[in-house]
Design a protein around this motif. Structure first.
Motif, PDB file in Angstrom:
ATOM      1  N   THR A   1      -6.603   3.485   5.740  1.00  0.00           N
ATOM      2  CA  THR A   1      -5.857   2.233   5.611  1.00  0.00           C
ATOM      3  C   THR A   1      -4.462   2.496   5.077  1.00  0.00           C
ATOM      4  O   THR A   1      -3.475   1.909   5.551  1.00  0.00           O
ATOM      5  CB  THR A   1      -6.608   1.264   4.679  1.00  0.00           C
ATOM      6  OG1 THR A   1      -7.958   1.134   5.130  1.00  0.00           O
ATOM      7  CG2 THR A   1      -5.948  -0.098   4.661  1.00  0.00           C
ATOM      8  N   GLU A   2      -4.351   3.366   4.082  1.00  0.00           N
ATOM      9  CA  GLU A   2      -3.034   3.690   3.532  1.00  0.00           C
ATOM     10  C   GLU A   2      -2.172   4.412   4.561  1.00  0.00           C
ATOM     11  O   GLU A   2      -0.959   4.172   4.652  1.00  0.00           O
ATOM     12  CB  GLU A   2      -3.204   4.548   2.273  1.00  0.00           C
ATOM     13  CG  GLU A   2      -3.804   3.784   1.100  1.00  0.00           C
ATOM     14  CD  GLU A   2      -4.282   4.698  -0.016  1.00  0.00           C
ATOM     15  OE1 GLU A   2      -4.548   4.185  -1.120  1.00  0.00           O
ATOM     16  OE2 GLU A   2      -4.398   5.925   0.208  1.00  0.00           O
TER      17      GLU A   2
ATOM     18  N   ASN B   1      -7.092  -2.614  -3.659  1.00  0.00           N
ATOM     19  CA  ASN B   1      -8.024  -2.690  -2.525  1.00  0.00           C
ATOM     20  C   ASN B   1      -8.722  -4.047  -2.447  1.00  0.00           C
ATOM     21  O   ASN B   1      -8.954  -4.579  -1.360  1.00  0.00           O
ATOM     22  CB  ASN B   1      -9.068  -1.578  -2.615  1.00  0.00           C
ATOM     23  CG  ASN B   1      -8.545  -0.249  -2.101  1.00  0.00           C
ATOM     24  OD1 ASN B   1      -7.519  -0.205  -1.438  1.00  0.00           O
ATOM     25  ND2 ASN B   1      -9.237   0.822  -2.437  1.00  0.00           N
TER      26      ASN B   1
ATOM     27  N   ALA C   1     -11.527  -3.645   3.456  1.00  0.00           N
ATOM     28  CA  ALA C   1     -10.135  -3.192   3.414  1.00  0.00           C
ATOM     29  C   ALA C   1      -9.772  -2.357   4.632  1.00  0.00           C
ATOM     30  O   ALA C   1      -8.607  -2.331   5.054  1.00  0.00           O
ATOM     31  CB  ALA C   1      -9.885  -2.390   2.131  1.00  0.00           C
TER      32      ALA C   1
ATOM     33  N   GLN D   1       0.824  -1.211   0.000  1.00  0.00           N
ATOM     34  CA  GLN D   1       0.000   0.000   0.000  1.00  0.00           C
ATOM     35  C   GLN D   1       0.860   1.264   0.000  1.00  0.00           C
ATOM     36  O   GLN D   1       0.486   2.260  -0.619  1.00  0.00           O
ATOM     37  CB  GLN D   1      -0.931  -0.022   1.207  1.00  0.00           C
ATOM     38  CG  GLN D   1      -2.019  -1.076   1.087  1.00  0.00           C
ATOM     39  CD  GLN D   1      -3.134  -0.857   2.090  1.00  0.00           C
ATOM     40  OE1 GLN D   1      -2.914  -0.923   3.286  1.00  0.00           O
ATOM     41  NE2 GLN D   1      -4.328  -0.607   1.595  1.00  0.00           N
TER      42      GLN D   1
END
Length: 674
Positions: free
Chosen positions: A483-484, A63, A296, A45
């Protein structure tokens, strides 16, 4: 005959012990691979973000792959969690239960947890079979979904098998009249590595007891379908009454040491069965579990856990503490002020208040004692500073809250920034007032640090400052998703630890082990909470509560003040995560129903729960600090006296944010959407 019985007893005992040891070693290796896979996903990522920033060429379909890969990686930790007895239960009885009764309560708890694992494995397997029948695949990459779901079901099945072994060990201890010393306690993950006294129980007695208990549970499950019709006929017209009874039963089971995951999950399934039928309710188990696990955003939690663990290994926590001390030491009470700053920085790395208290308490208390600070001020400073661990983003409790209420993790993090800054400022002000009102509480101010010293401290701490700025700045600016940002945090902390030569076989295994235990415990709990939340929605209890308060025609602020009083009391005796798990499915709809923003409520709820942790006479942090700071040599009233100024500061902060919600909401409103 007697010799033969002794020999058989010895063989059973050694067989169970060997199975237990093999389960721990084997599942730990599997979990290690799973957590390592999470780290690989984190770097993938990070690469995706870099390609998007600098080449406008992201990795297509990442994703989808992340959702499936993280789901399997998280599931790989479940058997290790079962083997290490990593569960969360609540010790509200304070150790006053007779040992023999406690032993059998643990047997009941272990059997219910085994049932919950079996239920999850069965229904996730059924879900995977349905996916295979219709050849389901992802939208963009066309990856077949069934194999990934079969792997999740397999790991849950392994967790059930391992839990069965653990339950037999617990049963053997109960038959000997002793509670298994490896058990569950409030906010603590216990592992089978702890020493265990030997017990001798005849093999026939152990086998007979196990068979009888399993048969009794099986009989109850067998009779359940036959009793469903009259139970459903009663339940459906009396939804509010039944739901209230279920909430009461929830607390009863928690008092009886049943793990939180099993309590909420099984009660949720049973309640759902009574309202929509057996087969639809069983389908809910598989659907809710898989939809959550393959989201995700699920990667956020283990990645932030890894970020904190790698940051501690890299020495970033001591770096931020040293910087705060360099900048503030020249002020009166400078070391206490630096401790507040250090707690804020450490909280940004770990997201845990208890970890902040335990870690910085061991560093700061001896330092302040050696420099002439009073015990009261030292204890109060560390206790209050520890609450910053959960409030300063990225915050683990806020991630849980986001999952449970379907709110944006990024908005919750950004919403917590101003309240966290206010908390730090108010705590600094409390220290400044105390050292002036009570001159003997702190030594005279030292000389101001020279610029070279400040530059060295900044140079040493640039890593943690950069990591914090990139993670939260990326979320706020919309440059990266939550998430990143978590992936950048985990990958960045790993690289810092690697560059400083702190990564070796021992430290890497420690980080993987810590991430494994907490991940396994928390995700199984979340499965249970999701099922319980679904059941409450089916009963309509949250809606009935909202209608009831609206019918009273009281001001919404009075409802909020009543809830704050309840949460303050709960925060004194339970950790924040447990209270959040148990109450959010019921209270969040009520708060939204009376017209308040759920992002604001998430921050408010966390603040009041953390205040409860340091509120005399029951605040958990106070007892943790007493044990760290000298145990019996430190009078509890001295700890109480030290923390009072900070509790007052917390109440002022809380009042301001309740009266002026914009203090928490204006930053999220200005965020750039991703």
């Amino acid at each position: 005959m007697r010799r033969r019985r002794i020999a058989l007893t010895s063989r059973v005992k050694s067989l169970l012990d060997r199975l237990d040891e093999v389960a721990v070693l084997a599942t730990r290796r599997v979990a290690f691979v799973g957590v390592l896979g999470m780290l690989v996903v984190a770097f993938a990522q990070v690469l995706d973000v870099l390609l998007r920033w600098f080449a406008n060429s992201p990795i297509d379909g990442l994703n989808e792959a992340v959702g499936l890969a993280i789901g399997v990686a998280v599931a790989a930790t479940f058997p290790a969690g079962a083997a290490q007895r990593v569960n969360l239960a609540i010790d509200l009885l304070g150790g006053r239960v007779p040992p023999r009764l406690l032993a059998w309560l643990k047997v009941l708890a272990g059997l219910l947890l085994l049932l919950f694992y079996v239920l999850l494995a069965w229904r996730v397997g059924a879900y995977a079979a349905k996916l295979a029948e219709r050849n389901a695949s992802t939208v963009y990459l066309h990856l077949p979904m069934a194999p990934f779901m079969w792997l999740v079901a397999f790991f849950l099945g392994c967790a059930a098998l391992v839990q069965a072994i653990a339950w037999l060990v617990t049963l053997r201890f109960a038959l000997a009249g002793l509670p298994d010393p490896i058990g569950w306690s409030i906010g603590q993950e216990d592992g089978v590595q702890a020493p265990r006294p030997g017990v001798s129980v005849p093999d026939r007695r152990l086998a007979t007891a196990a068979v009888l208990l399993v048969l009794a549970l099986g009989a109850l499950l067998y009779l359940l379908p036959g009793t469903l019709a009259p139970l459903m006929a009663f339940a459906q017209p009396h939804g509010g009454t039944l739901a209230t009874a279920v909430v009461v039963l929830l607390w009863v089971l928690l008092v009886l040491y049943v793990p939180l995951a099993a309590t909420m999950g099984l009660l949720g399934v049973l309640t759902t069965v009574l309202f929509i039928g057996l087969e639809p309710a069983l389908n809910v188990v598989g659907n809710e579990s898989i939809q959550f696990l393959t989201n995700a955003q699920v990667a956020v939690l283990p990645m932030f856990l890894m970020m904190g663990a790698f940051a501690v290994v890299a020495g970033m926590s001591s770096d931020i503490y040293a910087l705060a001390h360099t900048l503030l030491a020249h002020l009166r009470g400078g070391l206490a002020l630096a401790t507040i700053g250090g707690c804020g920085g450490f909280g940004a790395l770990t997201g845990s208040s208890l970890a902040t208290v335990a870690t910085l308490g061991r560093v700061a208390l001896p330092e302040m004692g050696a420099r002439g600070y009073s015990q009261s001020l030292a204890m109060g400073t560390v206790a209050a500073g520890g609450t910053l661990g959960a409030l300063v983003p990225p915050s683990i409790p806020l991630i849980f809250y986001a999952f449970l209420t379907e709110q944006s993790i990024g908005k919750l993090f950004i919403a917590a920034m101003v309240p966290a800054a206010m908390a730090i400022v108010f705590y600094l002000a409390a220290v400044a007032i105390v050292v002036r009102v009570v001159p003997g509480s702190a030594p005279p101010a030292s000389t101001r640090a020279e610029l070279p010293s400040i530059a060295r401290a900044l140079k040493r701490a640039w890593g943690v400052l950069t990591l914090f700025a990139v993670v939260l700045g990326g979320i706020y600016s919309g440059v990266c998703t939550e998430t990143e940002a978590a992936a950048i945090g985990a990958g960045g902390a790993f690289l810092f630890a690697l560059a400083r030569g702190k990564i070796n076989r021992r430290t890497f295994a420690a980080v993987m082990g810590e991430t494994t235990g907490i991940t396994a415990m928390l995700y199984v709990i979340i499965f249970g909470v999701l099922l319980f939340s679904f059941s409450l929605g089916v009963t309509g209890l949250p809606q009935r509560m909202t209608e009831y308060f609206q019918g009273l025609q009281v001001e919404p602020i009075l409802v909020i003040l009543m809830l704050l009083a309840i949460y303050l009391a709960l925060g004194c005796i339970m950790d924040s995560n447990t209270v959040m798990f148990v109450t959010t499915p019921l209270i969040a709809p009520l708060v939204a129903g009376v017209g308040y923003d759920l992002v604001w409520w998430g921050v408010i709820m966390l603040i009041v729960l953390e205040t409860g942790l340091i509120t005399p006479p029951f605040g958990i942090h106070l007892f943790v600090l007493k044990s760290i700071g000298g145990g019996a040599d430190v009078p509890l009233k001295r700890v109480y006296a030290g923390v009072i100024p900070f509790v007052i500061a917390d109440f002022v902060k809380l009042l301001l944010i309740v009266v002026f919600p914009a203090l928490a909401l204006w930053l999220p409103a200005s965020m750039v959407s991703k």
